[in-house]
Design a protein around this motif. Structure first.
Motif, mmCIF file in Angstrom:
data_model
loop_
_atom_site.group_PDB
_atom_site.id
_atom_site.type_symbol
_atom_site.label_atom_id
_atom_site.label_comp_id
_atom_site.label_asym_id
_atom_site.label_seq_id
_atom_site.Cartn_x
_atom_site.Cartn_y
_atom_site.Cartn_z
ATOM 1 N N LYS A 191 9.166 3.707 -5.253
ATOM 2 C CA LYS A 191 8.760 3.236 -6.975
ATOM 3 C C LYS A 191 10.364 2.698 -6.591
ATOM 4 C CE LYS A 191 8.098 3.395 -11.282
ATOM 5 N NZ LYS A 191 9.079 2.422 -11.583
ATOM 6 N N GLY A 192 11.660 2.561 -6.170
ATOM 7 C CA GLY A 192 13.191 2.084 -6.418
ATOM 8 C C GLY A 192 12.218 0.813 -5.109
ATOM 9 N N GLN A 252 17.724 0.575 -0.016
ATOM 10 C CA GLN A 252 17.195 2.062 -0.550
ATOM 11 C C GLN A 252 18.156 2.851 0.201
ATOM 12 O OE1 GLN A 252 15.122 1.933 -2.846
ATOM 13 N NE2 GLN A 252 15.536 0.073 -3.070
ATOM 14 N N VAL A 253 18.268 2.504 1.909
ATOM 15 C CA VAL A 253 18.288 3.682 2.625
ATOM 16 C C VAL A 253 19.869 4.029 2.607
ATOM 17 C CG1 VAL A 253 19.266 3.363 5.132
ATOM 18 C CG2 VAL A 253 16.893 2.248 4.748
ATOM 19 N N ASN A 260 6.540 10.122 2.679
ATOM 20 C CA ASN A 260 8.351 10.953 2.762
ATOM 21 C C ASN A 260 9.077 9.513 2.477
ATOM 22 O OD1 ASN A 260 7.403 9.003 4.976
ATOM 23 N ND2 ASN A 260 9.154 10.903 6.133
ATOM 24 N N TYR A 261 8.987 8.411 2.132
ATOM 25 C CA TYR A 261 9.813 7.070 1.772
ATOM 26 C C TYR A 261 10.508 7.804 0.779
ATOM 27 C CZ TYR A 261 11.833 2.863 1.370
ATOM 28 O OH TYR A 261 12.678 1.725 1.264
ATOM 29 N N ASP A 262 10.318 8.136 -0.658
ATOM 30 C CA ASP A 262 10.906 8.585 -1.096
ATOM 31 C C ASP A 262 11.392 9.997 -0.871
ATOM 32 O OD1 ASP A 262 11.623 6.242 -2.507
ATOM 33 O OD2 ASP A 262 10.077 6.506 -4.631
ATOM 34 N N GLN A 263 11.239 10.877 0.171
ATOM 35 C CA GLN A 263 11.308 12.556 -0.620
ATOM 36 C C GLN A 263 13.059 12.244 -0.066
ATOM 37 O OE1 GLN A 263 9.530 14.947 2.300
ATOM 38 N NE2 GLN A 263 7.325 14.076 0.610
ATOM 39 N N PRO A 264 14.089 13.354 0.035
ATOM 40 C CA PRO A 264 15.356 13.477 0.119
ATOM 41 C C PRO A 264 15.524 13.129 1.919
ATOM 42 C CG PRO A 264 15.341 14.736 -1.517
ATOM 43 C CD PRO A 264 13.503 14.427 -1.025
ATOM 44 N N LEU A 265 16.351 12.500 2.673
ATOM 45 C CA LEU A 265 16.582 12.645 3.755
ATOM 46 C C LEU A 265 16.582 13.741 4.282
ATOM 47 C CD1 LEU A 265 17.107 10.480 6.247
ATOM 48 C CD2 LEU A 265 19.460 10.648 5.930
ATOM 49 N N VAL A 298 0.850 -1.249 0.296
ATOM 50 C CA VAL A 298 0.130 0.167 -0.189
ATOM 51 C C VAL A 298 0.294 1.180 -0.372
ATOM 52 C CG1 VAL A 298 -1.566 0.896 0.936
ATOM 53 C CG2 VAL A 298 -1.876 -0.623 1.637
ATOM 54 N N GLY A 299 0.534 1.713 -1.148
ATOM 55 C CA GLY A 299 1.928 2.774 -1.061
ATOM 56 C C GLY A 299 2.496 2.942 -1.931
#
Length: 398
Positions: free
Chosen positions: A64-65, A142-143, A106-111, A58-59
């Protein structure tokens, strides 16, 4: 006494059940049990690692990555399309999916912009499924990418990046040598095996020599022989103690031989180095301390067997004795328990601690006199009680 010992030992060796418990069981069955356990455990782990996991997400548009990585690993993960309002817990219980991911916006947003992202993993973690570790492998990449982006934005060099990730590193300098480290890890477990095997190996012959003779009607014949009562008891006692020690030593020998045969070359080298660090004197001392422990168990078992009316009743009494033996051994494995103060005088526990110290190479040999002496005194008192018990007609013919 020695004539009785010889007679009981010959009868013991003629009994196929006794030979099975003393020799066949330690040499073949225990290694087979451990081998089968290791085989099925490794097979279960391999199946958990290679199983294609069905998942729902979900989400996914916010990650995307991660979504692409899951889709690319089609041999490991299989996407199941479900609605955003689906009951993931029920789907997992029904085994429609193995896990579900809830991705924050906010997962793909820059840290530095989005801050910390909380990825929710819904799964049934009661069994060996390795879901979390397999998902973590994908998330870790991803991290790492998010960290690199943040470091590039801050224009940090490698030295600064390392310091930021780990501001303080503790470097350990261990004053204990390899033998002491290994001894601490396995030293408490070895007495557990030795003592219980010694008890287990002595149970069947003890049951047969007391309650068994009552059932067969041979006890009366033995009692009217010219041999004195205490010599009869000592002969039976020595046979039971011999059986217990033999079973324990045969099992350890079997485990050592099978371990060397089945281990890889590096494991053999480690085991060889560790075993070579233990002196012959330490091995002799461990065996000598096992003798009074075997005497304690033999005297207790023979007393119970003499008291019991039947073979079955004797087995029920002896089954409860296992718990009595386990508790002092477990106490020796507890943290903070060592051969200081009153622990050196606690029966069975003190011998277990002494064997552990001998394996570690940190034994104060002077304290062995107190340990060995106190254990021998307890064994002697139990043997004396066993002789007294055997002289009681009301006990013999209950």
């Amino acid at each position: 006494m020695w004539l009785v010992f010889k007679k009981e030992l010959l009868e013991l060796l003629r009994d196929r059940k006794t030979l099975f418990f003393m020799i066949a069981l330690p040499l073949l069955l225990f290694p087979l049990i451990f081998g089968a356990f290791g085989f099925f455990a490794s097979k279960a782990v391999k199946e958990a690692e290679t199983k294609v996991l069905k998942y729902a997400i979900v989400g996914g548009e916010y990650a995307k990555g991660l979504s692409d990585s899951l889709a690319a690993a089609s041999d490991k993960f299989e996407l199941v399309e479900v609605g955003a309002d689906a009951d993931f817990k029920q789907l997992i219980r029904d085994e429609s999916i193995d896990f579900a991911l809830k991705v924050p916006s906010n997962y793909d947003q820059p840290l530095l912009e989005g801050g910390q992202a909380t990825l929710v993993l819904v799964l049934n973690d009661a069994g060996l499924n390795m879901v979390q570790s397999r998902v973590k492998e994908l998330v870790d990449s991803q991290v790492e990418n998010k960290r690199r982006q943040a470091f590039d934005a801050l224009a940090l060099n490698d030295f600064q990046q390392t310091g930021l990730l780990k501001p303080v590193v503790i470097e350990k300098e261990d004053v204990a040598d390899s033998r002491e480290n290994w001894g601490e890890k396995i030293g408490g477990f070895l007495p557990y095996i030795l003592f219980l095997l010694c008890l287990q190996g002595a149970m069947y012959p003890a049951t047969d020599m007391g309650a068994g003779e009552k059932e067969r009607g041979t006890l009366e014949t033995l009692l009217i022989s010219p041999t004195e009562r205490h010599k009869l008891v000592l002969g039976k006692f020595l046979t039971i103690a011999f059986a217990g020690v033999t079973c324990a030593l045969m099992t350890i020998l079997s485990m050592a031989v099978w371990g060397i045969v089945l281990s890889q070359g590096m494991a053999i080298k480690v085991v060889g180095e560790f075993m070579s660090a233990i002196s012959a004197l330490d091995f002799v001392l461990m065996f000598l301390m096992l003798a009074p422990i075997a005497a304690i168990f033999a005297a207790l078992l023979l007393s119970l067997s003499i008291y019991a009316r039947s073979f079955k009743e004797a087995q029920s009494y002896m089954g409860s004795l296992i718990m009595v033996a386990i508790l002092p051994i477990v106490m020796a494995m507890m943290p903070g328990v060592d051969l200081k103060g009153g622990w050196a005088w606690v029966p069975i526990t003190n011998v277990a601690l002494a064997i552990k110290e001998l394996i570690k190479g940190t034994m104060d040999y002077v304290s062995l006199f107190a340990i060995f002496g106190s254990t021998v005194m307890i064994a002697g008192a139990l043997i004396a009680f066993c002789v007294y018990w055997f002289n009681q007609e009301k006990v013999l013919f209950r």
